[in-house]
Write an enzyme that holds these catalytic residues in place. Structure first.
Site, mmCIF file in Angstrom:
data_model
loop_
_atom_site.group_PDB
_atom_site.id
_atom_site.type_symbol
_atom_site.label_atom_id
_atom_site.label_comp_id
_atom_site.label_asym_id
_atom_site.label_seq_id
_atom_site.Cartn_x
_atom_site.Cartn_y
_atom_site.Cartn_z
ATOM 1 N N HIS A 166 20.767 -9.891 27.610
ATOM 2 C CA HIS A 166 20.550 -11.338 27.727
ATOM 3 C C HIS A 166 21.291 -12.003 26.579
ATOM 4 C CE1 HIS A 166 18.390 -15.015 28.996
ATOM 5 N NE2 HIS A 166 18.542 -15.336 27.717
ATOM 6 N N CYS A 167 22.187 -12.934 26.912
ATOM 7 C CA CYS A 167 23.004 -13.602 25.901
ATOM 8 C C CYS A 167 22.544 -15.045 25.725
ATOM 9 C CB CYS A 167 24.488 -13.564 26.297
ATOM 10 S SG CYS A 167 25.567 -14.410 25.116
ATOM 11 N N PRO A 168 22.029 -15.413 24.554
ATOM 12 C CA PRO A 168 21.586 -16.797 24.349
ATOM 13 C C PRO A 168 22.748 -17.786 24.350
ATOM 14 C CG PRO A 168 21.499 -15.559 22.291
ATOM 15 C CD PRO A 168 21.771 -14.566 23.378
ATOM 16 N N ASN A 171 22.975 -18.673 27.706
ATOM 17 C CA ASN A 171 21.634 -18.970 28.228
ATOM 18 C C ASN A 171 21.386 -18.258 29.555
ATOM 19 O OD1 ASN A 171 19.076 -20.244 28.300
ATOM 20 N ND2 ASN A 171 19.866 -21.872 29.613
ATOM 21 N N ASN A 172 21.719 -16.986 29.604
ATOM 22 C CA ASN A 172 21.530 -16.236 30.847
ATOM 23 C C ASN A 172 21.669 -14.751 30.563
ATOM 24 O OD1 ASN A 172 21.095 -15.802 33.548
ATOM 25 N ND2 ASN A 172 23.029 -16.675 34.254
#
Length: 309
Positions: A166-168, A171-172
């Site tokens: 999950h990559c902030p 945002n996904n």
């Protein structure tokens, strides 16, 4: 490794089996089910994760790109006396920036491969007509039938097929359906970072040779501060995105997601060539479409997945 007792808690079995011990003796018997069954209805709709941290990081990403645009255009290119230099570099930088932001938007607003939520009902599992010895894994967190190579994301609150991480910043989750856009995003950010660093070096050399008051529309102190900040931003994100890009390409070529590498999961899927793995992510035959965030890869509508323990 989970004990038989723990593994049986979230597993539904064929009715012909008897005894809790025998239920968990044959986890390798997999059930191929059409992709359509496990494709979220949100795949064709708008996808957006309402996570405060992710939204803030995504906004910061766009602001940093806009800051780079401002410095490149109004500090370095517009005041330049060389019109050809300004047009060529301005066109190149703006094109790469546009592709980077488009890739970011696609990575953020594309369903990464979410499994339908709450489909692990007793009636639905019975409709699968499991044979003796066959099992399906049910995610206890989102109550969905969990296919092989899917993992639950605590931020998205869904099980994601071939979830890498999950990559902030986007945002996904980075998963089966949006990995191409994430790879393109890291690549284009690395390219504009490198391009901006090269232009900063040339601009500093130009200002040292000429009068500082003539090489920029801003005062010399303001020009130096803006260029140093851009240099720091470019160097930081060049290193970061280059590492991420290399990691993603390696993950694609080996057909092993970041989570699978971290957990050292046993390989249950067929081994394919690196070229086949690249085509599975980017789709089509090799062409310029691989570099386009507007081209949607065909992951194979007839593809099937395995529901396993």
């Amino acid at each position: 490794m989970k004990s038989p007792v723990h593994r049986c808690r979230d597993v539904e079995h064929g009715r012909a089996q008897t005894g809790a011990g025998s239920n968990c003796l044959q986890p390798e018997q997999r059930i191929p089910i059409s992709r359509d069954v496990i494709t979220s209805s949100s795949f064709s709709a708008m996808w957006f994760i309402r996570d405060t941290c992710g939204i803030v990081c995504a906004i910061i990403t766009w602001l940093l790109v806009f800051y780079a645009e401002f410095v490149v255009l109004f500090v370095m290119l517009v005041p330049s006396k060389n019109l050809t230099y300004s047009i060529v570099n301005g066109t190149l930088f703006n094109t790469l920036s546009f592709l980077a932001l488009a890739s970011h938007l696609r990575a953020m607003c594309t369903d990464p491969g979410a499994v339908p939520k709450g489909n692990a009902t007793k009636e639905y599992i019975e409709s699968l007509q499991l044979k003796p010895g066959q099992v399906v894994y049910k995610c206890p967190k989102c109550c969905s039938i969990k296919p092989d190579r899917a993992h639950h994301c605590s931020v998205c609150k869904r099980c994601i097929r071939k979830m890498d991480h999950h990559c902030p910043w986007v945002n996904n989750c980075v998963g089966e359906n949006n990995q191409k856009y994430f790879v393109l995003f890291t690549m284009y950010i690395a390219l504009i970072s490198l391009h901006s660093l090269v232009m900063v070096v040339f601009h500093f050399l130009y200002c040292f040779e000429d009068d500082w008051t003539k090489c920029s529309s801003f005062s010399p102190p303001a020009t130096v501060i803006l260029l140093i900040l851009l240099c720091f931003e470019g160097l930081l994100f060049l290193i970061f995105t280059s590492v991420m890009f290399g990691t993603q390409v390696h993950s694609i070529c080996t057909d092993e997601t970041g989570i699978e590498q971290l957990k050292k999961e046993e390989r249950r899927w067929a081994k394919k060539t690196k070229w086949m793995n690249m085509r599975a992510v980017f789709g089509h035959h090799f062409s310029l479409l691989w570099l386009s965030p507007f081209s949607t890869p065909d992951h194979g509508k007839a593809e099937t997945y395995q529901y396993v323990v």
